[in-house]
Design a protein around this motif. Structure first.
Motif, PDB file in Angstrom:
ATOM      1  N   ASN A 196     -17.694   7.079  58.838  1.00 61.52           N
ATOM      2  CA  ASN A 196     -17.963   7.840  60.053  1.00 61.52           C
ATOM      3  C   ASN A 196     -16.703   8.526  60.564  1.00 61.52           C
ATOM      4  O   ASN A 196     -16.750   9.687  60.994  1.00 61.52           O
ATOM      5  N   LEU A 197     -15.583   7.824  60.521  1.00 65.48           N
ATOM      6  CA  LEU A 197     -14.326   8.406  60.980  1.00 65.48           C
ATOM      7  C   LEU A 197     -13.900   9.564  60.071  1.00 65.48           C
ATOM      8  O   LEU A 197     -13.411  10.597  60.553  1.00 65.48           O
ATOM      9  N   GLY A 198     -14.101   9.411  58.771  1.00 63.63           N
ATOM     10  CA  GLY A 198     -13.769  10.487  57.843  1.00 63.63           C
ATOM     11  C   GLY A 198     -14.642  11.711  58.045  1.00 63.63           C
ATOM     12  O   GLY A 198     -14.159  12.853  58.009  1.00 63.63           O
ATOM     13  N   TYR A 199     -15.949  11.488  58.261  1.00 62.46           N
ATOM     14  CA  TYR A 199     -16.856  12.606  58.518  1.00 62.46           C
ATOM     15  C   TYR A 199     -16.481  13.328  59.815  1.00 62.46           C
ATOM     16  O   TYR A 199     -16.648  14.550  59.917  1.00 62.46           O
ATOM     17  N   THR A 200     -15.981  12.574  60.794  1.00 63.64           N
ATOM     18  CA  THR A 200     -15.535  13.199  62.048  1.00 63.64           C
ATOM     19  C   THR A 200     -14.449  14.228  61.763  1.00 63.64           C
ATOM     20  O   THR A 200     -14.512  15.373  62.234  1.00 63.64           O
ATOM     21  N   GLY A 201     -13.447  13.825  60.987  1.00 69.24           N
ATOM     22  CA  GLY A 201     -12.371  14.750  60.644  1.00 69.24           C
ATOM     23  C   GLY A 201     -12.866  15.956  59.861  1.00 69.24           C
ATOM     24  O   GLY A 201     -12.418  17.085  60.090  1.00 69.24           O
ATOM     25  N   GLU A 202     -13.809  15.745  58.940  1.00 68.46           N
ATOM     26  CA  GLU A 202     -14.324  16.847  58.122  1.00 68.46           C
ATOM     27  C   GLU A 202     -15.018  17.902  58.984  1.00 68.46           C
ATOM     28  O   GLU A 202     -14.805  19.106  58.797  1.00 68.46           O
ATOM     29  N   TRP A 203     -15.851  17.459  59.927  1.00 65.54           N
ATOM     30  CA  TRP A 203     -16.578  18.429  60.765  1.00 65.54           C
ATOM     31  C   TRP A 203     -15.625  19.229  61.641  1.00 65.54           C
ATOM     32  O   TRP A 203     -15.804  20.440  61.837  1.00 65.54           O
ATOM     33  N   PHE A 204     -14.586  18.589  62.185  1.00 63.04           N
ATOM     34  CA  PHE A 204     -13.628  19.324  63.005  1.00 63.04           C
ATOM     35  C   PHE A 204     -12.801  20.293  62.150  1.00 63.04           C
ATOM     36  O   PHE A 204     -12.433  21.378  62.607  1.00 63.04           O
ATOM     37  N   VAL A 205     -12.503  19.911  60.915  1.00 63.30           N
ATOM     38  CA  VAL A 205     -11.805  20.822  60.004  1.00 63.30           C
ATOM     39  C   VAL A 205     -12.673  22.024  59.691  1.00 63.30           C
ATOM     40  O   VAL A 205     -12.200  23.171  59.641  1.00 63.30           O
ATOM     41  N   PHE A 206     -13.983  21.814  59.485  1.00 69.25           N
ATOM     42  CA  PHE A 206     -14.900  22.924  59.236  1.00 69.25           C
ATOM     43  C   PHE A 206     -14.894  23.902  60.410  1.00 69.25           C
ATOM     44  O   PHE A 206     -14.897  25.123  60.213  1.00 69.25           O
ATOM     45  N   ALA A 207     -14.906  23.365  61.641  1.00 66.65           N
ATOM     46  CA  ALA A 207     -14.887  24.226  62.821  1.00 66.65           C
ATOM     47  C   ALA A 207     -13.605  25.062  62.850  1.00 66.65           C
ATOM     48  O   ALA A 207     -13.636  26.273  63.124  1.00 66.65           O
ATOM     49  N   GLY A 208     -12.471  24.447  62.576  1.00 69.15           N
ATOM     50  CA  GLY A 208     -11.215  25.180  62.545  1.00 69.15           C
ATOM     51  C   GLY A 208     -11.185  26.225  61.439  1.00 69.15           C
ATOM     52  O   GLY A 208     -10.646  27.319  61.621  1.00 69.15           O
ATOM     53  N   PHE A 209     -11.793  25.907  60.298  1.00 68.09           N
ATOM     54  CA  PHE A 209     -11.818  26.854  59.176  1.00 68.09           C
ATOM     55  C   PHE A 209     -12.643  28.087  59.527  1.00 68.09           C
ATOM     56  O   PHE A 209     -12.278  29.210  59.164  1.00 68.09           O
ATOM     57  N   VAL A 210     -13.759  27.898  60.241  1.00 69.63           N
ATOM     58  CA  VAL A 210     -14.590  29.031  60.659  1.00 69.63           C
ATOM     59  C   VAL A 210     -13.801  29.951  61.578  1.00 69.63           C
ATOM     60  O   VAL A 210     -13.823  31.182  61.433  1.00 69.63           O
ATOM     61  N   VAL A 211     -13.077  29.376  62.545  1.00 70.03           N
ATOM     62  CA  VAL A 211     -12.259  30.179  63.457  1.00 70.03           C
ATOM     63  C   VAL A 211     -11.166  30.923  62.685  1.00 70.03           C
ATOM     64  O   VAL A 211     -10.924  32.122  62.916  1.00 70.03           O
ATOM     65  N   PHE A 212     -10.509  30.237  61.760  1.00 70.14           N
ATOM     66  CA  PHE A 212      -9.447  30.856  60.971  1.00 70.14           C
ATOM     67  C   PHE A 212      -9.974  32.046  60.160  1.00 70.14           C
ATOM     68  O   PHE A 212      -9.356  33.117  60.138  1.00 70.14           O
ATOM     69  N   MET A 213     -11.121  31.891  59.502  1.00 74.68           N
ATOM     70  CA  MET A 213     -11.671  32.962  58.683  1.00 74.68           C
ATOM     71  C   MET A 213     -12.109  34.143  59.544  1.00 74.68           C
ATOM     72  O   MET A 213     -11.969  35.309  59.139  1.00 74.68           O
ATOM     73  N   TRP A 214     -12.618  33.864  60.765  1.00 74.70           N
ATOM     74  CA  TRP A 214     -13.029  34.956  61.647  1.00 74.70           C
ATOM     75  C   TRP A 214     -11.812  35.798  62.044  1.00 74.70           C
ATOM     76  O   TRP A 214     -11.857  37.024  61.993  1.00 74.70           O
ATOM     77  N   PHE A 215     -10.711  35.163  62.428  1.00 78.15           N
ATOM     78  CA  PHE A 215      -9.510  35.905  62.805  1.00 78.15           C
ATOM     79  C   PHE A 215      -8.919  36.644  61.610  1.00 78.15           C
ATOM     80  O   PHE A 215      -8.383  37.749  61.753  1.00 78.15           O
ATOM     81  N   ARG A 216      -9.041  36.052  60.447  1.00 83.53           N
ATOM     82  CA  ARG A 216      -8.505  36.725  59.257  1.00 83.53           C
ATOM     83  C   ARG A 216      -9.306  37.986  58.937  1.00 83.53           C
ATOM     84  O   ARG A 216      -8.718  39.037  58.644  1.00 83.53           O
ATOM     85  N   LEU A 217     -10.627  37.893  59.019  1.00 84.22           N
ATOM     86  CA  LEU A 217     -11.460  39.076  58.782  1.00 84.22           C
ATOM     87  C   LEU A 217     -11.217  40.131  59.854  1.00 84.22           C
ATOM     88  O   LEU A 217     -11.180  41.333  59.561  1.00 84.22           O
ATOM     89  N   LEU A 218     -11.064  39.686  61.122  1.00 81.47           N
ATOM     90  CA  LEU A 218     -10.811  40.626  62.209  1.00 81.47           C
ATOM     91  C   LEU A 218      -9.492  41.364  61.991  1.00 81.47           C
ATOM     92  O   LEU A 218      -9.415  42.601  62.139  1.00 81.47           O
ATOM     93  N   ARG A 219      -8.447  40.642  61.641  1.00 79.95           N
ATOM     94  CA  ARG A 219      -7.145  41.266  61.414  1.00 79.95           C
ATOM     95  C   ARG A 219      -7.198  42.262  60.262  1.00 79.95           C
ATOM     96  O   ARG A 219      -6.623  43.355  60.353  1.00 79.95           O
ATOM     97  N   ARG A 220      -7.911  41.909  59.230  1.00 77.16           N
ATOM     98  CA  ARG A 220      -8.022  42.804  58.077  1.00 77.16           C
ATOM     99  C   ARG A 220      -8.754  44.085  58.457  1.00 77.16           C
ATOM    100  O   ARG A 220      -8.366  45.181  58.052  1.00 77.16           O
ATOM    101  N   GLU A 221      -9.805  43.941  59.264  1.00 70.49           N
ATOM    102  CA  GLU A 221     -10.577  45.110  59.679  1.00 70.49           C
ATOM    103  C   GLU A 221      -9.751  46.001  60.604  1.00 70.49           C
ATOM    104  O   GLU A 221      -9.812  47.225  60.526  1.00 70.49           O
ATOM    105  N   VAL A 222      -8.964  45.407  61.513  1.00 68.13           N
ATOM    106  CA  VAL A 222      -8.110  46.183  62.418  1.00 68.13           C
ATOM    107  C   VAL A 222      -7.058  46.950  61.624  1.00 68.13           C
ATOM    108  O   VAL A 222      -6.783  48.132  61.896  1.00 68.13           O
ATOM    109  N   GLU A 223      -6.438  46.314  60.648  1.00 66.79           N
ATOM    110  CA  GLU A 223      -5.438  47.000  59.830  1.00 66.79           C
ATOM    111  C   GLU A 223      -6.053  48.159  59.060  1.00 66.79           C
ATOM    112  O   GLU A 223      -5.447  49.236  58.940  1.00 66.79           O
ATOM    113  N   PHE A 224      -7.274  47.981  58.579  1.00 65.02           N
ATOM    114  CA  PHE A 224      -7.941  49.056  57.851  1.00 65.02           C
ATOM    115  C   PHE A 224      -8.240  50.227  58.782  1.00 65.02           C
ATOM    116  O   PHE A 224      -8.055  51.397  58.421  1.00 65.02           O
ATOM    117  N   ALA A 225      -8.695  49.913  60.026  1.00 65.61           N
ATOM    118  CA  ALA A 225      -8.994  50.977  60.986  1.00 65.61           C
ATOM    119  C   ALA A 225      -7.724  51.716  61.389  1.00 65.61           C
ATOM    120  O   ALA A 225      -7.722  52.941  61.547  1.00 65.61           O
TER     121      ALA A 225
END
Length: 293
Positions: A214-243
């Motif tokens: 249970n403790l390990g799954y807790t860490g995994e879900w929070f890491v997934f949430a952070g990964f989603v935020v990281f990928m969103w900012f990365r895509l946003l930055r890439r799109e801004v640079e292209f524009a």
């Protein structure tokens, strides 16, 4: 600069992010609550075990059915000993041995499995002391039925006659001719020549592998949430640079666009064979026909 966020593609990305982050946080919080609940159960089980050593034994009927609140309580029962079985492959203080299990036929008509003690070595019915004759009153710690394959309980079959791998009504129903209680008791004081078997905590009340999962799954879900935020900012930055590059006229070049006419060709490669010699021949004839003055 950020008008691209209103395109259908980015609407889909944004909706996914807005749904994924709360879901990951919720699942991580739920797994964390499961771990905390197991920690609380473990603490309660330890407190119960400590208080059970000093509290007075209660009649068996008052503690049934066995649950987390009653497992580990001291109980008493009266009856006559009947069929005796051995439970092999049980360790005590790091040594291999076996339990001596005897069915106590109570006044209520059912039989209560009673672990009278532990003996070292391989299971041998000749070495197991015979149970006392006549009516007896036993006092011990109430335990829930074991589950084969769980918490070190063997699940092997094909044991010799007079042996069982687990202490449970489901395992004993085909071995004894009695109706059985869905519980068992380990005596406070073992019968002569044997060692008393200590009580175990109720299932799902300890800091076992499931708790740390249970403790390990807790860490995994929070890491997934952070990964989603990281990928969103990365895509946003890439799109801004292209524009920004598009506004400055700096666009990615298609393959071959940088090559001017004839740049990829060697000297004279664009001319047909003999074309140069034909032009020179025509110029010579023209010069020859011109009158000399």
């Amino acid at each position: 600069m950020y008008r691209f966020l209103l395109t259908p593609r980015w609407w889909g990305i944004n909706v996914f992010v807005l749904l994924a982050i709360p879901f990951c946080v919720f699942m991580g919080s739920w797994q964390l609550s499961r771990f905390e609940a197991r920690v609380d159960d473990h603490r309660s089980a330890k407190e119960l075990a400590e208080s059970a050593r000093t509290e007075a034994a209660r009649p068996l009927a008052e503690l049934l059915p066995v649950d987390k609140a009653t497992s580990g309580r001291r109980t008493t029962a009266t009856g006559h000993y009947g069929k005796q079985l051995l439970v092999p492959d049980r360790q005590l203080d790091g040594r291999d041995g076996y339990y001596v299990l005897t069915l106590l036929r109570t006044d209520g008509g059912k039989a209560l499995p009673v672990v009278r003690g532990w003996l070292p070595g391989s299971a041998d019915s000749a070495k197991a002391p015979k149970p006392p004759a006549g009516q007896v009153t036993v006092t011990g710690t109430l335990q829930a039925s074991e589950t084969p394959g769980d918490n070190g309980v063997s699940a092997q079959g094909g044991l010799p006659a007079g042996q069982t791998s687990a202490i449970s009504a489901a395992s004993l129903v085909n071995l004894v001719p009695y109706d059985l209680y869905d519980a068992w008791v380990t005596l406070d004081t073992a019968d002569s020549g044997m060692t008393a078997v200590p009580a175990t905590a109720a299932a799902d009340t300890g800091l076992d592998l499931k708790a740390f999962q249970n403790l390990g799954y807790t860490g995994e879900w929070f890491v997934f949430a952070g990964f989603v935020v990281f990928m969103w900012f990365r895509l946003l930055r890439r799109e801004v640079e292209f524009a920004r590059d598009a506004e400055l006229g700096i666009l990615p070049e298609e393959p071959g666009e940088s090559e001017g006419p004839g740049e990829s060709e060697g000297p004279g490669e664009s001319e047909e064979p003999g074309a140069g010699s034909t032009d020179r021949h025509d110029r010579v004839q023209e010069d020859a026909s011109t009158p000399v003055r």
